[in-house]
Design an enzyme around this catalytic site. Sequence first.
Site, PDB file in Angstrom:
ATOM      1  CG  ASP A  11      -1.801   1.165   1.369  1.00 55.32           C
ATOM      2  OD1 ASP A  11      -1.592   2.159   0.641  1.00 55.32           O
ATOM      3  OD2 ASP A  11      -2.720   1.110   2.214  1.00 55.32           O
ATOM      4  CG  ASP A  52      -5.542   0.364   1.050  1.00 59.77           C
ATOM      5  OD1 ASP A  52      -5.314  -0.854   0.951  1.00 59.77           O
ATOM      6  OD2 ASP A  52      -5.679   0.937   2.156  1.00 59.77           O
ATOM      7  CD  GLN A  94      -1.192   1.922   4.952  1.00 63.58           C
ATOM      8  OE1 GLN A  94      -2.099   2.734   5.010  1.00 63.58           O
ATOM      9  NE2 GLN A  94      -1.394   0.644   4.745  1.00 63.58           N
ATOM     10  CE1 TYR A 229      -2.592  -1.563  11.510  1.00 60.55           C
ATOM     11  CE2 TYR A 229      -3.092   0.742  11.920  1.00 60.55           C
ATOM     12  CZ  TYR A 229      -3.281  -0.410  11.199  1.00 60.55           C
ATOM     13  OH  TYR A 229      -4.158  -0.409  10.154  1.00 60.55           O
ATOM     14  CE  LYS A 232      -5.842  -5.332   8.820  1.00 64.33           C
ATOM     15  NZ  LYS A 232      -4.818  -5.786   9.786  1.00 64.33           N
ATOM     16  NE  ARG A 266     -11.029   4.618  13.236  1.00 69.48           N
ATOM     17  CZ  ARG A 266     -10.335   5.679  12.857  1.00 69.48           C
ATOM     18  NH1 ARG A 266      -9.027   5.681  12.965  1.00 69.48           N
ATOM     19  NH2 ARG A 266     -10.933   6.740  12.373  1.00 69.48           N
ATOM     20  CG  ASP A 287     -12.310   2.443   6.348  1.00 73.19           C
ATOM     21  OD1 ASP A 287     -12.968   3.267   5.679  1.00 73.19           O
ATOM     22  OD2 ASP A 287     -11.363   2.766   7.085  1.00 73.19           O
ATOM     23  CE1 TYR A 348      -6.358   4.430  13.914  1.00 77.73           C
ATOM     24  CE2 TYR A 348      -5.883   2.259  13.008  1.00 77.73           C
ATOM     25  CZ  TYR A 348      -5.899   3.634  12.888  1.00 77.73           C
ATOM     26  OH  TYR A 348      -5.454   4.221  11.735  1.00 77.73           O
TER      27      TYR A 348
HETATM   28  C1  F6R Z   1      -6.591   0.679   6.598  1.00 80.01           C
HETATM   29  C2  F6R Z   1      -7.762   0.387   7.412  1.00 80.01           C
HETATM   30  C3  F6R Z   1      -8.644   1.536   7.688  1.00 80.01           C
HETATM   31  C4  F6R Z   1      -7.971   2.566   8.575  1.00 80.01           C
HETATM   32  C5  F6R Z   1      -8.940   3.686   8.957  1.00 80.01           C
HETATM   33  C6  F6R Z   1      -8.257   4.782   9.770  1.00 80.01           C
HETATM   34  O1  F6R Z   1      -6.034  -0.430   6.013  1.00 80.01           O
HETATM   35  O2  F6R Z   1      -7.987  -0.703   7.831  1.00 80.01           O
HETATM   36  O3  F6R Z   1      -9.855   1.091   8.241  1.00 80.01           O
HETATM   37  O4  F6R Z   1      -7.459   1.943   9.717  1.00 80.01           O
HETATM   38  O5  F6R Z   1      -9.457   4.284   7.796  1.00 80.01           O
HETATM   39  O6  F6R Z   1      -7.175   5.255   9.043  1.00 80.01           O
HETATM   40  P1  F6R Z   1      -6.319   6.537   9.499  1.00 80.01           P
HETATM   41  O7  F6R Z   1      -5.815   6.274  10.892  1.00 80.01           O
HETATM   42  O8  F6R Z   1      -5.233   6.591   8.453  1.00 80.01           O
HETATM   43  O9  F6R Z   1      -7.259   7.710   9.429  1.00 80.01           O
HETATM   44 MG    MG Z   2      -4.014   2.247   3.117  1.00 81.69          MG
HETATM   45 MG    MG Z   3      -4.900  -2.388   2.167  1.00 78.85          MG
END
Ligand code: F6R
Ligand code: MG
Ligand code: MG
Length: 371
Positions: A11, A52, A94, A229, A232, A266, A287, A348
Amino acid sequence: MKITVSLIKADVGSVAGHVRVHPELINVAKQSLEEAKKKGIIIDYYVFNAGDDLELLMTHTKGVDNPTIHELAWNTFLKAKEKAEELHLYAAGQDILSTAFSGNVRGMGPGVAEMEFEERKAEPIVVFAADKTEPGAFNLPIFRIFADPFCNPGLIIDPRQHDGYRFVVVDVIEGKQIELSTPEEMYDLLALIGHTSRYIIKYVYSKHEDIGIAAVVSTERLSLIAGRYVGKDDPVAIIRAQHGLPAMGEILEAFATGHLVKGALRGSHHAPLLPVPLKYSQCTRFDGPPRIVGLGFCLANGKLIGPIDLFDDPAFDWTRMKVMQIMDYIRAHGPFEPHMLSEQEMEYTTLPKVLERLKDRWKPYKSTPGK
Ligand code: F6R
Ligand code: MG
Ligand code: MG
């Protein structure tokens, strides 16, 4: 002719959140791999996305873990990262966890699935790439493909599959691996791989020497690599099909369940896995739901003939409907387990801070109310 198939992903940034790779990043990657093809470094390539994640599928004759191939993938991700930065895409870079390449992309952020084998006269393969989940998401379908006759009847009625398979399982916490043979050791295998965050199927081999490797899954876990972390660890897998191996239909059958996986929103929720065509390879609701694409090819001296976008089929419409029903049901649990992952598995959490703030307000537990 011995061919290596390498599927390496990262990613390096996406549009509108962690939603989808921008087409310009795909173009940058295609150009980079086209140059390598012209120079004879790789035989062929196919670039695509799983949500992504930018996916580089390459064929060559250099074997697995080859520094030239890994460097090509690494440099391609760096070029795509630059484009992501130029476009101000979200989370640019990332999965680029290191600044200098040292011979192998393993441990540097990208995920890797590679296999080398003697190409058969006709060599059907399928590559799977999933987003918003973890490598252990493949445990259940890989088990069902190679060890469950209720999914794969070939295990009963195909003379070569009838002998079973050898599974290599990695303990990603302690960094060790074990080989188990099915059907003889099926219960031992299941005792391990049901724990999908720790014991991950890495390889499956046919018991027939002339066939050799049957499947490989990426087992990189970004959280363990980085000690914190950083994104993903969305997994990829390659499976060979037919003629002594599972039929393509026996492979795809394992994805009709919409099984629950870890990693949604998350990286902290369970949700069902949605098989989708490339056009829907983007994570939206919550997401997610975590998605998987499957592309089928035949190899012709390493040349990739295809792809067939295997989930672009009404046969998977019902799975998609079922998954969305399961999604509604599990979403109704909100911030409760088992929708939310356990305290230790969440990527998270504010729990330590909340506990710290409340620490002086706890009183000894009393069984009698009001006293
Ligand atoms: C990314 C994922 C998403 C992010 C979420 C918060 O692979 O699983 O669910 O964890 O969108 O992302 P940030 O912390 O970048 O705003
Ligand atoms: Mg990403
Ligand atoms: Mg991904």
